[in-house]
Design an enzyme around this catalytic site. Structure first.
Site, PDB file in Angstrom:
ATOM      1  N   THR A  25      -6.392   7.969  -6.599  1.00 29.84           N
ATOM      2  CA  THR A  25      -6.220   8.265  -5.182  1.00 29.84           C
ATOM      3  C   THR A  25      -5.403   9.536  -4.991  1.00 29.84           C
ATOM      4  O   THR A  25      -5.707  10.361  -4.114  1.00 29.84           O
ATOM      5  CB  THR A  25      -5.541   7.085  -4.472  1.00 29.84           C
ATOM      6  OG1 THR A  25      -6.380   5.934  -4.602  1.00 29.84           O
ATOM      7  CG2 THR A  25      -5.336   7.385  -2.997  1.00 29.84           C
ATOM      8  N   GLU A  74       0.824  -1.203   0.000  1.00 27.74           N
ATOM      9  CA  GLU A  74       0.000   0.000   0.000  1.00 27.74           C
ATOM     10  C   GLU A  74       0.866   1.265   0.000  1.00 27.74           C
ATOM     11  O   GLU A  74       0.565   2.234  -0.691  1.00 27.74           O
ATOM     12  CB  GLU A  74      -0.927   0.006   1.223  1.00 27.74           C
ATOM     13  CG  GLU A  74      -2.028  -1.032   1.177  1.00 27.74           C
ATOM     14  CD  GLU A  74      -3.115  -0.671   0.178  1.00 27.74           C
ATOM     15  OE1 GLU A  74      -4.123  -0.085   0.561  1.00 27.74           O
ATOM     16  OE2 GLU A  74      -2.922  -0.965  -1.031  1.00 27.74           O
TER      17      GLU A  74
END
Length: 316
Positions: free
Chosen positions: A189, A135
């Site tokens: 994002t 991540e």
């Protein structure tokens, strides 16, 4: 240097809904019906201690740039594996950039499969930290997707130093369902994070904190109504992101008007998530949300009705 327990293992990890409205970067939950599958196989043709991507579609095969590859390598390192190498095959069940934890699902399934390959030796937090390495490389150092993808259910990320996760058990009788509506639209994002306000007024911080606390209490008490209303009450992040997703404001209004208990943006978007108790109203709410995306946002959208996934990443 642990010995392998199997030659090949396949693991599945579910989609996730991060933030849940006011819980930006520290609350998330896993949902069933959607997810990614990774098969980890011992590969003697590779240098020991390494990972290769043997099969994948639409994504890089470079293990240093692929979510599954990064998580698998981190899991190997956490296990202390030096004498064996692993090749991965990834089957994407989640659309990319959907706001449903696509990168986290790949990472969670890979970490779980590699750990199982060597006898399931890693602790829960070690698995999450392996996925968090992935991540960190692709979407930032936050565990609100990867933690529920591995643990299942609702998870509160309390802190990183020291690392502390708090699973939030909700009563088994709670029939929580999620209506997930994903428009044909990209919401990177990085772009969605760039839109966040740099300063927050004290009154907005207090209100959001109280809503996040209410959401946690409602999960523990099994109060679907408060879960929904708290999810709908983000006054900091959602107001800045919703205008960037065509039709999102109208989609939320349509969901609530059709009987949803709450509605917000899933993760960074563009998926809208509505919460209901039981599945009876699910199809009608989904239809109204899809129609709103089309009529107001001029976007086609697909809908999925899912339940809370209480298991998280698992060997299949």
């Amino acid at each position: 240097d642990p010995s392998p327990a199997f030659k090949s293992v396949t693991a599945f990890a579910p989609a996730t809904v991060a933030n849940l409205g006011p819980g930006f970067d520290f609350l998330g939950c896993a949902v069933d019906a959607l997810g990614d599958t990774v098969t980890a196989t011992l590969d003697p043709s590779l240098p020991p201690g390494t990972v290769a991507i043997a099969g994948i579609t639409r994504l890089s095969r470079d293990p240093l740039r692929n979510c599954a590859g990064i998580a698998a390598a981190a899991a190997l390192q956490a296990l202390g594996v030096r004498s064996h190498a692993v090749s991965l095959r990834l089957a994407k069940g989640l659309p990319l950039g959907s706001g449903l934890g696509s990168s986290a699902a790949s990472a969670a399934a890979a970490a779980k499969a590699v750990d199982a390959l060597f006898g399931s030796l890693l602790y829960r937090d070690d698995l999450v930290l392996a996925g968090l390495e992935s991540e960190k490389a692709v979407s930032g150092f936050h565990a609100d997707n990867i933690a529920p993808a591995i643990l299942g259910g609702f998870v509160l990320v309390r802190s990183y130093e020291p690392f502390h996760l708090m699973p939030l058990p909700c009563p088994p009788a709670l029939r929580l369902h999620f209506v997930l509506v994903t428009p044909d639209f990209e919401a990177p994002t990085s772009k969605m994070r760039a839109a966040l306000p740099k300063h927050v007024a004290i009154k907005h911080h207090v209100r959001n904190s109280s809503q996040a606390a209410a959401l946690v209490a409602a999960v523990l008490q099994g109060d679907a109504g408060v879960i929904g209303s708290a999810m709908s009450s983000d006054g900091i992040v959602e107001p800045t992101r919703a205008p960037l997703i065509p039709g999102m404001v109208a989609v939320k209004a349509a969901a609530l008007e059709a009987g949803a208990l709450g509605c917000t943006i899933s993760g960074a978007g563009p998926t809208a998530v509505a919460v209901i108790e039981g599945a009876e109203k699910g199809e009608e709410i989904a239809r109204r949300m899809v129609d709103a995306f089309l009529s107001v946002g001029k976007l086609k959208a697909t809908a999925t009705i899912a339940q809370l996934d209480r298991a998280g990443a698992r060997v299949i």
